[in-house]
Design a protein around this motif. Structure first.
Motif, PDB file in Angstrom:
ATOM      1  N   HIS A 175     111.181  46.584 170.549  1.00 57.40           N
ATOM      2  CA  HIS A 175     112.406  45.948 171.024  1.00 57.40           C
ATOM      3  C   HIS A 175     112.969  44.963 170.012  1.00 57.40           C
ATOM      4  CE1 HIS A 175     111.675  47.847 174.855  1.00 57.40           C
ATOM      5  NE2 HIS A 175     110.462  47.298 174.922  1.00 57.40           N
ATOM      6  N   ARG A 176     112.817  45.270 168.730  1.00 62.72           N
ATOM      7  CA  ARG A 176     113.362  44.383 167.703  1.00 62.72           C
ATOM      8  C   ARG A 176     114.884  44.506 167.682  1.00 62.72           C
ATOM      9  NH1 ARG A 176     110.139  44.680 164.127  1.00 62.72           N
ATOM     10  NH2 ARG A 176     108.765  46.422 164.597  1.00 62.72           N
ATOM     11  N   ALA A 177     115.527  43.464 167.170  1.00 63.49           N
ATOM     12  CA  ALA A 177     116.994  43.421 167.176  1.00 63.49           C
ATOM     13  C   ALA A 177     117.595  44.490 166.279  1.00 63.49           C
ATOM     14  CB  ALA A 177     117.467  42.038 166.730  1.00 63.49           C
ATOM     15  N   ARG A 178     116.941  44.771 165.142  1.00 62.64           N
ATOM     16  CA  ARG A 178     117.444  45.766 164.195  1.00 62.64           C
ATOM     17  C   ARG A 178     116.296  46.669 163.784  1.00 62.64           C
ATOM     18  NH1 ARG A 178     119.685  40.950 162.731  1.00 62.64           N
ATOM     19  NH2 ARG A 178     117.935  40.525 161.331  1.00 62.64           N
ATOM     20  N   PRO A 179     116.588  47.907 163.418  1.00 73.09           N
ATOM     21  CA  PRO A 179     115.514  48.755 162.894  1.00 73.09           C
ATOM     22  C   PRO A 179     114.942  48.138 161.636  1.00 73.09           C
ATOM     23  CG  PRO A 179     117.664  49.766 162.497  1.00 73.09           C
ATOM     24  CD  PRO A 179     117.896  48.600 163.413  1.00 73.09           C
ATOM     25  N   ALA A 180     113.659  48.337 161.411  1.00 74.78           N
ATOM     26  CA  ALA A 180     113.010  47.710 160.262  1.00 74.78           C
ATOM     27  C   ALA A 180     112.181  48.732 159.504  1.00 74.78           C
ATOM     28  CB  ALA A 180     112.118  46.547 160.713  1.00 74.78           C
ATOM     29  N   LEU A 181     112.364  48.725 158.194  1.00 75.47           N
ATOM     30  CA  LEU A 181     111.644  49.623 157.292  1.00 75.47           C
ATOM     31  C   LEU A 181     110.678  48.818 156.444  1.00 75.47           C
ATOM     32  CD1 LEU A 181     111.291  52.412 155.831  1.00 75.47           C
ATOM     33  CD2 LEU A 181     113.130  51.677 154.296  1.00 75.47           C
ATOM     34  N   GLY A 182     109.435  49.234 156.382  1.00 72.20           N
ATOM     35  CA  GLY A 182     108.454  48.620 155.502  1.00 72.20           C
ATOM     36  C   GLY A 182     108.228  49.480 154.275  1.00 72.20           C
ATOM     37  N   ILE A 183     108.053  48.850 153.135  1.00 72.63           N
ATOM     38  CA  ILE A 183     107.813  49.582 151.890  1.00 72.63           C
ATOM     39  C   ILE A 183     106.590  49.000 151.205  1.00 72.63           C
ATOM     40  CG2 ILE A 183     108.747  50.365 149.685  1.00 72.63           C
ATOM     41  CD1 ILE A 183     111.552  49.842 150.760  1.00 72.63           C
ATOM     42  N   ILE A 184     105.640  49.849 150.877  1.00 72.78           N
ATOM     43  CA  ILE A 184     104.471  49.428 150.095  1.00 72.78           C
ATOM     44  C   ILE A 184     104.817  49.588 148.622  1.00 72.78           C
ATOM     45  CG2 ILE A 184     102.027  49.796 149.642  1.00 72.78           C
ATOM     46  CD1 ILE A 184     101.833  51.151 152.387  1.00 72.78           C
ATOM     47  N   GLY A 185     104.893  48.487 147.912  1.00 71.80           N
ATOM     48  CA  GLY A 185     105.279  48.509 146.504  1.00 71.80           C
ATOM     49  C   GLY A 185     106.665  47.920 146.325  1.00 71.80           C
ATOM     50  N   GLY A 186     106.842  47.105 145.277  1.00 75.01           N
ATOM     51  CA  GLY A 186     108.092  46.380 145.116  1.00 75.01           C
ATOM     52  C   GLY A 186     108.855  46.658 143.845  1.00 75.01           C
ATOM     53  N   GLY A 187     108.658  47.829 143.235  1.00 73.70           N
ATOM     54  CA  GLY A 187     109.343  48.154 141.987  1.00 73.70           C
ATOM     55  C   GLY A 187     110.774  48.602 142.188  1.00 73.70           C
ATOM     56  N   LEU A 193     119.500  48.564 153.759  1.00 79.20           N
ATOM     57  CA  LEU A 193     120.328  47.445 154.193  1.00 79.20           C
ATOM     58  C   LEU A 193     121.722  47.914 154.577  1.00 79.20           C
ATOM     59  CD1 LEU A 193     119.310  44.760 151.537  1.00 79.20           C
ATOM     60  CD2 LEU A 193     118.727  44.758 153.966  1.00 79.20           C
ATOM     61  N   SER A 194     122.262  48.870 153.824  1.00 80.48           N
ATOM     62  CA  SER A 194     123.607  49.369 154.131  1.00 80.48           C
ATOM     63  C   SER A 194     123.649  50.121 155.449  1.00 80.48           C
ATOM     64  CB  SER A 194     124.113  50.260 152.990  1.00 80.48           C
ATOM     65  OG  SER A 194     123.440  51.509 152.983  1.00 80.48           O
ATOM     66  N   LEU A 195     122.482  50.588 155.916  1.00 88.69           N
ATOM     67  CA  LEU A 195     122.390  51.282 157.198  1.00 88.69           C
ATOM     68  C   LEU A 195     121.956  50.345 158.326  1.00 88.69           C
ATOM     69  CD1 LEU A 195     120.724  54.634 156.041  1.00 88.69           C
ATOM     70  CD2 LEU A 195     123.131  54.225 156.574  1.00 88.69           C
ATOM     71  N   GLY A 196     121.916  49.059 158.046  1.00 86.49           N
ATOM     72  CA  GLY A 196     121.615  48.090 159.089  1.00 86.49           C
ATOM     73  C   GLY A 196     120.155  47.826 159.332  1.00 86.49           C
ATOM     74  N   CYS A 197     119.294  48.229 158.388  1.00 90.87           N
ATOM     75  CA  CYS A 197     117.856  48.011 158.551  1.00 90.87           C
ATOM     76  C   CYS A 197     117.429  46.682 157.928  1.00 90.87           C
ATOM     77  CB  CYS A 197     117.065  49.126 157.860  1.00 90.87           C
ATOM     78  SG  CYS A 197     117.245  50.770 158.564  1.00 90.87           S
ATOM     79  N   ASP A 198     116.484  46.037 158.570  1.00 87.27           N
ATOM     80  CA  ASP A 198     115.741  44.984 157.890  1.00 87.27           C
ATOM     81  C   ASP A 198     114.696  45.663 157.001  1.00 87.27           C
ATOM     82  OD1 ASP A 198     117.104  42.904 159.044  1.00 87.27           O
ATOM     83  OD2 ASP A 198     115.657  42.603 160.648  1.00 87.27           O
ATOM     84  N   VAL A 199     114.374  45.037 155.883  1.00 83.63           N
ATOM     85  CA  VAL A 199     113.417  45.612 154.944  1.00 83.63           C
ATOM     86  C   VAL A 199     112.304  44.604 154.678  1.00 83.63           C
ATOM     87  CG1 VAL A 199     113.062  46.567 152.639  1.00 83.63           C
ATOM     88  CG2 VAL A 199     115.202  47.026 153.861  1.00 83.63           C
ATOM     89  N   VAL A 200     111.075  45.041 154.848  1.00 77.35           N
ATOM     90  CA  VAL A 200     109.910  44.214 154.561  1.00 77.35           C
ATOM     91  C   VAL A 200     109.115  44.915 153.466  1.00 77.35           C
ATOM     92  CG1 VAL A 200     107.864  43.081 155.495  1.00 77.35           C
ATOM     93  CG2 VAL A 200     109.867  43.466 156.965  1.00 77.35           C
ATOM     94  N   VAL A 201     108.817  44.193 152.388  1.00 76.65           N
ATOM     95  CA  VAL A 201     108.136  44.774 151.237  1.00 76.65           C
ATOM     96  C   VAL A 201     106.785  44.092 151.049  1.00 76.65           C
ATOM     97  CG1 VAL A 201     108.222  45.129 148.738  1.00 76.65           C
ATOM     98  CG2 VAL A 201     110.303  45.385 150.107  1.00 76.65           C
ATOM     99  N   LEU A 202     105.783  44.909 150.762  1.00 79.89           N
ATOM    100  CA  LEU A 202     104.446  44.411 150.449  1.00 79.89           C
ATOM    101  C   LEU A 202     104.171  44.605 148.966  1.00 79.89           C
ATOM    102  CD1 LEU A 202     101.566  43.418 151.215  1.00 79.89           C
ATOM    103  CD2 LEU A 202     101.006  45.810 151.721  1.00 79.89           C
ATOM    104  N   ASP A 203     104.015  43.502 148.236  1.00 75.65           N
ATOM    105  CA  ASP A 203     103.715  43.571 146.810  1.00 75.65           C
ATOM    106  C   ASP A 203     103.180  42.220 146.381  1.00 75.65           C
ATOM    107  OD1 ASP A 203     104.161  43.478 143.797  1.00 75.65           O
ATOM    108  OD2 ASP A 203     104.826  45.512 144.220  1.00 75.65           O
ATOM    109  N   ASN A 204     102.200  42.228 145.511  1.00 75.37           N
ATOM    110  CA  ASN A 204     101.571  40.981 145.083  1.00 75.37           C
ATOM    111  C   ASN A 204     102.367  40.234 144.026  1.00 75.37           C
ATOM    112  OD1 ASN A 204      99.357  39.316 145.664  1.00 75.37           O
ATOM    113  ND2 ASN A 204      98.263  39.963 143.827  1.00 75.37           N
ATOM    114  N   ASP A 205     103.399  40.871 143.474  1.00 73.20           N
ATOM    115  CA  ASP A 205     104.212  40.261 142.415  1.00 73.20           C
ATOM    116  C   ASP A 205     105.489  39.696 143.031  1.00 73.20           C
ATOM    117  OD1 ASP A 205     105.669  39.534 140.210  1.00 73.20           O
ATOM    118  OD2 ASP A 205     105.763  41.541 139.318  1.00 73.20           O
ATOM    119  N   ALA A 206     105.606  38.388 143.065  1.00 68.77           N
ATOM    120  CA  ALA A 206     106.770  37.750 143.688  1.00 68.77           C
ATOM    121  C   ALA A 206     108.057  38.023 142.926  1.00 68.77           C
ATOM    122  CB  ALA A 206     106.544  36.246 143.797  1.00 68.77           C
ATOM    123  N   ASP A 207     107.970  38.432 141.651  1.00 66.43           N
ATOM    124  CA  ASP A 207     109.167  38.683 140.841  1.00 66.43           C
ATOM    125  C   ASP A 207     109.490  40.168 140.717  1.00 66.43           C
ATOM    126  OD1 ASP A 207     109.581  35.962 140.272  1.00 66.43           O
ATOM    127  OD2 ASP A 207     108.105  36.025 138.651  1.00 66.43           O
TER     128      ASP A 207
END
Length: 398
Positions: free
Chosen positions: A16-28, A39-53
């Protein structure tokens, strides 16, 4: 038709989240461009990566700065999204299976990744599906490389079974005298290797295939790639082959993705031999460098269709917006800061579309961005893209 996937149901706490959410493993950069489409399709995006940059840190709505091979971190990601996608094929399939065991959706699935991330298993799977691949065999010693060379003729290609990309993990063995050196270069005493018959190709082809869990598919134009030092330098769309051969290559590629039960956008690399035969080189279970041109050149890019597929939404059109397109990879020249020199001159080239990945550091041969140009012909598009690319320099000014 590929099988319809029976995907696990997400826990009730995430429905029941407000917006669909996509998770991605890897931040390249692949995660960056996928996130931009999501984002253009209205999704929140959560990324898992150890490199903050890492490149995807900019468009991500949330950044989990933890290693991607940690189950607790993976569970944190999965519990905050509707579906988990992958930027690369290096996350162990058993960790992905653990996420599925907890009721989370992972696409491509752990079962698919078991078939793809070990390239010997991948080749065996494609061969058993009746698809054309070069002759290959597992090797566990220098002596077995020599046997393969005698059997198939020199040269042969020695490859790591796992975690190789952009030529990192391949060694061409041109004669028996090179076998021991190649074995040492790939650390055969510690890495599982296999050997493959060298394919004397006339061109290298690639294609993006997107499959949805419901069995629908999107097939992009067949492209021709130019590789130097095992790194893709240019992609030309469409490939300069007959319509019949393009259809055949597309059918082979789709069958290859179906053979591993793929979902989402997959890159399929192929060889075209002088006799007109098409052989599958390898699959990438993700969006792929050979499909970056689709952002400007196609109605719906490989990235948008990847998001659509994993989210369970209808796929978009793969039709090209112009007769031809060319993508040129922007590679680091020297070590130094990642910000490029010459952006203004590059942007002054009419018709060139610049994509920078936001990498903090430049290294020789590192992919720092790309340029795409459309045209009435491949030659016209290539001239525009090459002129814009020549204006940029990554690394030290010297």
């Amino acid at each position: 038709m590929p099988p319809v996937l029976d995907l696990p149901t997400k826990p009730a706490t995430t429905r029941h989240r407000a917006r669909p959410a996509l998770g991605i493993i890897g931040g390249g950069q692949l995660a960056r461009m996928t996130a931009q489409s999501a984002l253009s399709l209205g999704c929140d995006v959560v990324v898992l990566d150890n490199d903050a940059d890492a490149p995807a840190s900019t468009p991500a709505a949330r950044w989990i700065r933890k290693p991607g091979n940690d189950l607790d971190a993976l569970l944190e990601l999965a519990e905050s999204v509707d579906v988990v996608a992958l930027e690369n094929e290096f996350i162990d399939a058993e960790l992905l299976a653990a996420l599925e065991d907890h009721g989370h959706r992972v696409l491509p699935t752990a079962a698919t990744m078991r078939l793809v991330q070990d390239k010997l298993i991948q080749k065996t799977t494609l061969q058993r599906a009746g698809l054309p691949v070069p002759a290959f065999a597992a090797v566990s010693s220098v002596a077995e490389i020599l046997e393969a060379g005698e059997r198939h003729g020199w040269p042969v290609v020695l490859k790591k079974r796992r975690n190789g990309y952009d030529g990192k993990g391949n060694a061409t063995v041109r004669s028996a005298a090179d076998a021991a050196t190649a074995w040492a270069r790939l650390d055969g005493d510690h890495n599982e290797l296999f050997v493959e018959q060298f394919c004397p190709f006339t061109s290298e082809l690639a294609i993006i295939i997107t499959l949805s869990p419901d069995g629908s598919s999107a097939v992009y134009p067949l492209v021709e790639t130019v590789q130097r030092d095992h790194i893709c330098h240019t992609v030309s769309a469409p490939a300069s082959v007959s319509d019949a051969l393009a259809r055949e290559a597309g059918e082979i590629a789709r069958s290859a993705v179906e053979a591993v039960g793929g979902t989402g956008s997959f890159g399929v690399e192929m060889f075209l031999r002088e006799d007109g035969a098409v052989l599958v080189n390898e699959l990438a279970p993700r969006v792929h460098n050979s499909g970056h041109y689709t952002i400007e050149a196609c109605v719906c890019s490989q990235f948008e269709n990847h998001v659509r597929a994993v989210m369970g939404w209808p796929l978009g059109s793969t039709a090209m917006r112009a007769p031809a397109a060319v993508m040129v990879n922007l590679l680091g020249h020297t070590n130094g800061p990642g910000a490029p020199h010459g952006v203004a001159d590059c942007l002054a080239v009419s018709g060139a579309h610049l994509h920078l990945y936001g990498k903090a550091l430049s290294k020789p041969g590192r992919k720092m961005g790309h340029i795409t140009a459309l045209g009435a012909t491949v030659k016209e598009a290539h001239e525009t893209a090459a002129r814009a690319a020549a204006a940029l320099h990554f690394g030290d000014k010297s």
